[in-house]
Design a protein around this motif. Sequence first.
Motif, mmCIF file in Angstrom:
data_model
loop_
_atom_site.group_PDB
_atom_site.id
_atom_site.type_symbol
_atom_site.label_atom_id
_atom_site.label_comp_id
_atom_site.label_asym_id
_atom_site.label_seq_id
_atom_site.Cartn_x
_atom_site.Cartn_y
_atom_site.Cartn_z
ATOM 1 N N GLN A 157 0.830 -1.209 0.000
ATOM 2 C CA GLN A 157 0.000 0.000 0.000
ATOM 3 C C GLN A 157 0.865 1.261 0.000
ATOM 4 N N ILE A 158 1.979 1.210 0.719
ATOM 5 C CA ILE A 158 2.918 2.338 0.702
ATOM 6 C C ILE A 158 3.378 2.600 -0.731
ATOM 7 N N GLU A 159 3.721 1.524 -1.434
ATOM 8 C CA GLU A 159 4.162 1.638 -2.827
ATOM 9 C C GLU A 159 3.037 2.181 -3.709
ATOM 10 N N ASP A 160 1.836 1.638 -3.532
ATOM 11 C CA ASP A 160 0.700 2.057 -4.359
ATOM 12 C C ASP A 160 0.365 3.534 -4.147
ATOM 13 N N ASN A 161 0.478 3.987 -2.905
ATOM 14 C CA ASN A 161 0.173 5.394 -2.604
ATOM 15 C C ASN A 161 1.096 6.350 -3.350
ATOM 16 N N LEU A 162 2.313 5.897 -3.611
ATOM 17 C CA LEU A 162 3.269 6.744 -4.325
ATOM 18 C C LEU A 162 2.865 6.959 -5.782
ATOM 19 N N LYS A 163 2.119 6.008 -6.329
ATOM 20 C CA LYS A 163 1.736 6.069 -7.747
ATOM 21 C C LYS A 163 0.329 6.635 -7.961
ATOM 22 N N ASP A 164 -0.522 6.480 -6.963
ATOM 23 C CA ASP A 164 -1.935 6.840 -7.103
ATOM 24 C C ASP A 164 -2.139 8.334 -6.839
ATOM 25 N N ARG A 165 -2.324 9.085 -7.890
ATOM 26 C CA ARG A 165 -2.449 10.538 -7.760
ATOM 27 C C ARG A 165 -3.789 10.967 -7.178
ATOM 28 N N THR A 166 -4.705 10.019 -7.022
ATOM 29 C CA THR A 166 -5.994 10.331 -6.391
ATOM 30 C C THR A 166 -5.996 9.982 -4.907
ATOM 31 N N TYR A 170 -0.924 10.554 -1.414
ATOM 32 C CA TYR A 170 -0.012 10.815 -2.533
ATOM 33 C C TYR A 170 0.971 11.938 -2.189
ATOM 34 N N LEU A 171 2.252 11.736 -2.543
ATOM 35 C CA LEU A 171 3.307 12.673 -2.153
ATOM 36 C C LEU A 171 3.798 13.577 -3.285
ATOM 37 N N GLY A 172 3.367 13.318 -4.506
ATOM 38 C CA GLY A 172 3.826 14.138 -5.623
ATOM 39 C C GLY A 172 4.732 13.360 -6.559
ATOM 40 N N THR A 173 4.950 13.925 -7.724
ATOM 41 C CA THR A 173 5.712 13.226 -8.765
ATOM 42 C C THR A 173 7.148 12.927 -8.353
ATOM 43 N N GLN A 174 7.722 13.763 -7.498
ATOM 44 C CA GLN A 174 9.123 13.568 -7.118
ATOM 45 C C GLN A 174 9.344 12.309 -6.288
ATOM 46 N N TYR A 175 8.267 11.743 -5.751
ATOM 47 C CA TYR A 175 8.399 10.533 -4.931
ATOM 48 C C TYR A 175 7.835 9.284 -5.607
ATOM 49 N N GLU A 176 7.298 9.428 -6.793
ATOM 50 C CA GLU A 176 6.611 8.304 -7.434
ATOM 51 C C GLU A 176 7.505 7.087 -7.654
ATOM 52 N N ASN A 177 8.782 7.307 -7.875
ATOM 53 C CA ASN A 177 9.675 6.194 -8.215
ATOM 54 C C ASN A 177 10.641 5.807 -7.099
ATOM 55 N N VAL A 178 10.404 6.316 -5.918
ATOM 56 C CA VAL A 178 11.317 6.074 -4.793
ATOM 57 C C VAL A 178 11.454 4.589 -4.460
ATOM 58 N N LEU A 179 10.363 3.841 -4.582
ATOM 59 C CA LEU A 179 10.376 2.426 -4.202
ATOM 60 C C LEU A 179 10.258 1.495 -5.406
ATOM 61 N N ASP A 180 10.599 1.983 -6.585
ATOM 62 C CA ASP A 180 10.513 1.157 -7.790
ATOM 63 C C ASP A 180 11.446 -0.051 -7.724
ATOM 64 N N TYR A 181 11.050 -1.110 -8.435
ATOM 65 C CA TYR A 181 11.862 -2.323 -8.547
ATOM 66 C C TYR A 181 12.603 -2.318 -9.885
ATOM 67 N N GLN A 182 13.698 -3.057 -9.935
ATOM 68 C CA GLN A 182 14.478 -3.117 -11.174
ATOM 69 C C GLN A 182 13.742 -3.870 -12.268
#
Length: 288
Positions: A157-166, A170-182
């Motif tokens: 859910q932490i990961e999903d919140n970073l992507k879900d702009r609704t 949501y923290l903003g675009t600057q944090y969207e990829n903080v927890l991305d996987y390779q």
Amino acid sequence: MKNKFFKIIYSFLLYGFALVGVVFTGVFIAMRLHLTDVKGSIDSRNSFYNQVKDTASRINFAQDKIKYINNGVWMNSSEWMSLKEGIIKDKDLIDRVSTESGVPARLIVSSIIPEQLRFFTSNRESFKKYFEPLKILGTYTQFSYGISGIKMETAKQIEDNLKDRTSPFYLGTQYENVLDYQNVIDLDAQRLERFTNSHDHYYSYLYTAIYIKEIMAQWQNAGYSINDRPEVLSTLFNLGFAKSVPKENPDVGGSVITINNMDYTFGGLSYDFYYSAELSDIFPIVVQ
């Protein structure tokens, strides 16, 4: 004779696997029904926490702080002495996560400490045998994971919140990829691996920090800033996103942790640490 022997072995294995299946099914059902969720208690000092809310005023509120922060017991416990050394070892890692997330290091540590004290006090034998002599942090490996005891569904859910702009988190675009996987191959396994490496606590700290920041964002957007309320943030960290409902006078509490026969709540311990002198030389209070 041989056939009888093999039948016994076969029956043993068959029933053994069946038992394991029942156990795993039970665990799965318990998690789906939220039977493993933290119920929590309201801290007896709840009204006090809401009297003086901003950090600057609290720091100057010395007389009442001494009156209400009964921190002598946990501060003098063997669990805290070991935990403190483990936290100090991770200083560079915590500072790195603080920089990356924008969450003050002392706030991050304030949510880790109650979880670690709970881990040590509920696993006394392991604490005495391994963690106390080595002065290392404990890592959860069942139901909850990592040094901060995060459930995998919460991590997702932490990961999903970073992507879900609704999302209110949501923290903003600057944090969207903080927890991305390779890569996207078996994300569940990759997520679990992030938390189960007992030699590298980076992701435990990072997920904890991002969780805190998402809760901050939700409350800020609702008009109730709790950026300087470590006791509220850690209570909500303990109880989960579902319990985060912005309001003027939030409750402080969470899991009850018993240290040397004295009961503390998760949020109460966080407050006691945050405003104590413990580790203040390396993790100072940041007035927000």
